[in-house]
Design a protein around this motif. Structure first.
Motif, PDB file in Angstrom:
ATOM      1  N   ASN A   1       0.810  -1.218   0.000  1.00 32.53           N
ATOM      2  CA  ASN A   1       0.000   0.000   0.000  1.00 32.53           C
ATOM      3  C   ASN A   1       0.843   1.268   0.000  1.00 32.53           C
ATOM      4  O   ASN A   1       0.447   2.293   0.564  1.00 32.53           O
ATOM      5  CB  ASN A   1      -0.937   0.015   1.216  1.00 32.53           C
ATOM      6  CG  ASN A   1      -1.922  -1.129   1.201  1.00 32.53           C
ATOM      7  OD1 ASN A   1      -2.779  -1.189   0.336  1.00 32.53           O
ATOM      8  ND2 ASN A   1      -1.767  -2.044   2.135  1.00 32.53           N
TER       9      ASN A   1
ATOM     10  N   ASN B   1      -1.032   8.779  -1.139  1.00 34.17           N
ATOM     11  CA  ASN B   1      -2.212   9.587  -1.488  1.00 34.17           C
ATOM     12  C   ASN B   1      -2.925  10.119  -0.254  1.00 34.17           C
ATOM     13  O   ASN B   1      -3.388  11.258  -0.229  1.00 34.17           O
ATOM     14  CB  ASN B   1      -3.186   8.754  -2.313  1.00 34.17           C
ATOM     15  CG  ASN B   1      -2.636   8.430  -3.696  1.00 34.17           C
ATOM     16  OD1 ASN B   1      -1.766   9.150  -4.208  1.00 34.17           O
ATOM     17  ND2 ASN B   1      -3.125   7.356  -4.298  1.00 34.17           N
TER      18      ASN B   1
ATOM     19  N   SER C   1      -1.141   4.091  -1.933  1.00 31.13           N
ATOM     20  CA  SER C   1      -2.334   4.604  -1.255  1.00 31.13           C
ATOM     21  C   SER C   1      -1.960   5.409  -0.021  1.00 31.13           C
ATOM     22  O   SER C   1      -2.591   6.421   0.305  1.00 31.13           O
ATOM     23  CB  SER C   1      -3.258   3.448  -0.868  1.00 31.13           C
ATOM     24  OG  SER C   1      -2.609   2.570   0.012  1.00 31.13           O
TER      25      SER C   1
END
Length: 720
Positions: free
Chosen positions: A395, A401, A398
């Motif tokens: 991840n 982000n 993500s």
């Protein structure tokens, strides 16, 4: 209530044990009992009432000597000739209680003990005997559910109906019937006690002075209370006007302050609340970023090290498994397993290289020989560490982000806070704000005081109204007591006034029931009568007189001539009160005087449909009987009481034209259970053929002159 069965023995002319089955079946609700006069029809229903009510049937309150003497006279004389005297009356009834239908068996049994008549009473509910409190409760419950006087209402003699509902006593009988069915008949008892009390009361002159003083004091108290009420109501109106003005001042103050650029207290509070919420959100974002930098970012920056750690943990796990296999796998275990599986026969076969060969196939032994144990984690720790490493490695994008979104939201919050602070800080000057807040505080305090004042005055008014009601009642009571005591000759007059007042109260209490009776009457009357547009409505007046009306067409000239020739009072007397009510629809008026003026001075040529009084005495004998039966039907339907309807000679005075309609339209609908007592002359073969579709049971009573007893046959005259 439904009567299911009736049993008699040695009661009056019923010497033998006799059983009647009365249960309705579907749409068949009529029980037809035929017999000549004196055959025992009336005795049967006296037995039913006696079984239910005992001594009350004959007007006695308990088992006194008069009641016992009455029962002795009712027992068949032949019963005393037997070695053991045995007589009884019993009924089985069905009562709907809630959603259940319960079957009750009642029996009154009489025997002789030491030459004394002894009565025993037994009640069974669904086959189980009720005793003690349960039996007493049922007796009281049944008497309250179906009082004896109400039970009497459902037993009619067709010959006597005319005397009851047409003639001088018609209104009093109708009133008594409505009161019984509405459970207001106790008001008549009150009137009788009132009359008795008034006649027996005599006062001395000194007592009269006391009553006069009491009357004057009550009058003064009422006058003072009304004066105080008027003053309070004036103060209340002033307070409400003051509240309205003050509220307008506050609205004007708020509007001026807002126009000057100021923020109202509610608006400022809203901005401050929004500011606090945004600052809390920004604090949470900063904390999230700090936690990310402390816990996750270092690991994310050391991706190669994480991969190396993950591989080391997996290698240690494989090494642990390899060692476990190696320690358990030896030549002897393999040999015994192969022999058992019948793979080899020779137990001396050399298998020393087999374990190492198996391990080399299952594991990368070359790699595992170079693995060193570093972490030595437990299973739980191993799963936790591997899960964390996979989460970070899988991840990365993500997480990046999320951090970017957090930073962006933080910047947005900063801009929003800047705008809010500018709005708060760019308000009016401190002096203007202080002036507004002071004025606003004073107005709010004034509004609160006025509301409190209004609430206090309103409460005082409510309390005073209760006192006025009490004062009016006290004055009325004192006035009545004083006037009734003025002179003995006035007692009867004053008592009559009170009786009239009670009659008015009774009529008000029964008003809705009376309207229902009127509607039910017109419905069934139009079903039975064989003339179109014969009777259109019925009116039961305050004094319980009944008036029938028919809609008639009049020209406006005819109406004007009637009023001129007869006068409005005589027109009302001759044509009925509803004649004038309908006339008011065409000439709106508040009273008779105004109506007469409007008809004479606002005359216009037109046709009027007016309800016009119809004289009951203009009916034929058969039509009068139809009228009476319809009135009885309306009373029963409006009562909502489910009791069997018993009628003796229902076709008395009914002409042949209306007999079939009475049979098909009236009797099947008047009650869930209808019991008819008749002779063969009243219900002949033709009428019996029409009625047969509604008959569930039929019996013929025959009185045997020689034996002096009643014999019961199944079937009617034409069936036996």
């Amino acid at each position: 209530m439904i009567i299911k069965e009736v049993k008699l023995k040695n009661f009056r002319s019923y010497e033998d044990e006799t059983k009647f089955v009365f249960s309705p079946s579907g749409e068949k609700n009529i029980v037809l009992i035929g017999g000549e006069n004196g055959a025992g029809k009336s005795t049967l229903f006296e037995a039913i009432k006696l079984c239910i009510y005992g001594p009350i049937t004959y007007g006695y309150q308990g088992h006194n000597s008069n009641y016992i003497a009455k029962i002795k006279s009712n027992i068949n004389h032949n019963a005393y000739k037997e070695a053991t005297m045995n007589a009884y009356v019993g009924i089985t009834i069905i009562l709907t209680e809630g959603t259940n239908e319960n079957v009750y068996e009642l029996i009154r049994h009489w025997t002789l003990k030491d030459k004394r008549l002894v009565e025993t009473y037994e009640v069974k509910k669904n086959g189980n005997v009720l005793t003690g409190e349960a039996e007493n409760y049922f007796e009281n419950y049944l008497t309250s559910l179906i009082p004896p006087n109400l039970f009497d209402f459902f037993f009619f003699d067709g010959e006597d109906l005319s005397d009851a509902f047409i003639g001088r006593s018609a209104s009093s009988h109708l009133k008594e019937s409505i009161l019984k069915l509405s459970n207001y008949d106790t008001l008549d008892i009150l009137k009788r006690h009132l009359l008795q009390y008034q006649r027996s009361t005599s006062l001395s002159s000194e007592k009269l002075k006391d009553l006069e003083m009491e009357y004057n004091l009550a009058n003064e108290e009422l006058s003072n209370n009304k004066s105080t009420l008027k003053s309070l109501e004036f103060n209340l109106e002033e307070a409400k006007a003051d509240l309205e003005n003050t509220t307008l001042q506050k609205s004007k103050l708020d509007e001026d302050f807002r126009n000057s650029g100021g923020l109202l207290e509610s608006e400022r509070d809203l901005l401050v609340s929004k500011q606090n919420s945004l600052e809390n959100e920004r604090t949470n974002i900063y904390q999230f970023i700090r936690d990310f930098c402390n816990d996750t970012l270092p690991l994310l920056l050391s991706e190669k090290l994480l991969v190396k750690i993950k591989n080391q943990i997996l290698d240690e796990d494989s090494l642990h498994t390899y060692k476990s296999f190696k320690n358990r796998l030896d030549e002897n275990i393999i040999r015994s397993s192969l022999i058992e599986a019948d793979v080899i026969k020779d137990p001396t076969l050399d298998l020393s290289n087999v374990p190492s060969l198996i391990l080399s196939k299952l594991f990368n032994t070359g790699r595992l020989n170079n693995v060193k144990t570093i972490h030595n984690l437990s299973n739980d720790d191993k799963q936790s560490v591997l899960s964390k490493i996979d989460d970070i490695l899988n991840n990365k994008k993500s997480l990046s982000n999320i951090i970017n979104e957090k930073y962006s939201r933080s910047n947005e919050i900063t801009e929003e806070l800047k705008v809010i602070r500018e709005k708060i800080s760019s308000s009016v000057s401190e002096n203007v704000l202080k002036e507004y807040l002071d004025a606003n505080l004073k107005l709010n305090e004034k509004i609160s005081q006025i509301k409190s004042q209004i609430q206090k005055i309103t409460s005082e008014i409510e309390n005073l109204k209760e006192e006025i009601n009490s004062s009016e009642y006290k004055l009325k009571r004192a006035k009545n007591a004083y006037l009734h005591s003025l002179q003995g000759s006035e007692t009867l007059k004053l008592t009559n006034n009170l009786v009239e007042t009670l009659d008015e109260i009774i009529f008000e209490l029964t008003k809705e029931k009376i309207h229902e009776i009127e509607d039910n009457f017109i419905y069934i009357f139009k079903e039975l009568i064989r003339k179109d547009n014969y009777i259109d409505s019925i009116e039961i007046q305050t004094n319980f007189d009944t008036t029938l009306y028919i809609n008639k067409e009049y020209s406006s000239i005819e109406v004007l001539n009637l009023l001129k020739n007869l006068g409005i009072d005589d027109v009302e007397k001759k044509y009925g009160s509803r004649f004038l009510e309908d006339l008011k629809q065409f000439y709106p008026s508040e009273n008779k005087k105004e109506l007469l003026y409007n008809v004479e001075n606002k005359f216009r040529f037109e046709l009027l449909i007016l309800r016009t009084k119809f004289n009951i005495n203009d009916f034929s004998k058969g039509e009068k009987q139809i009228y009476i039966l319809c009135l009885v039907w309306a009373l029963i339907k409006s009562s909502g009481v489910q009791i069997p309807f018993v009628i003796d000679t229902p076709y008395a005075r009914i002409d042949e034209t209306h007999r079939d309609l009475l049979t098909t339209k009236y009797l099947p609908k008047v009650s869930n259970q209808v019991i008819i007592l008749s002779t063969n002359e009243e219900i002949d073969k033709k009428l019996y053929s029409t009625m047969r579709n509604y008959i569930c049971n039929e019996y013929l009573l025959q009185f045997l002159d020689k034996e002096r007893k009643t014999k019961v046959h199944d079937g009617y005259f034409f069936e036996v």
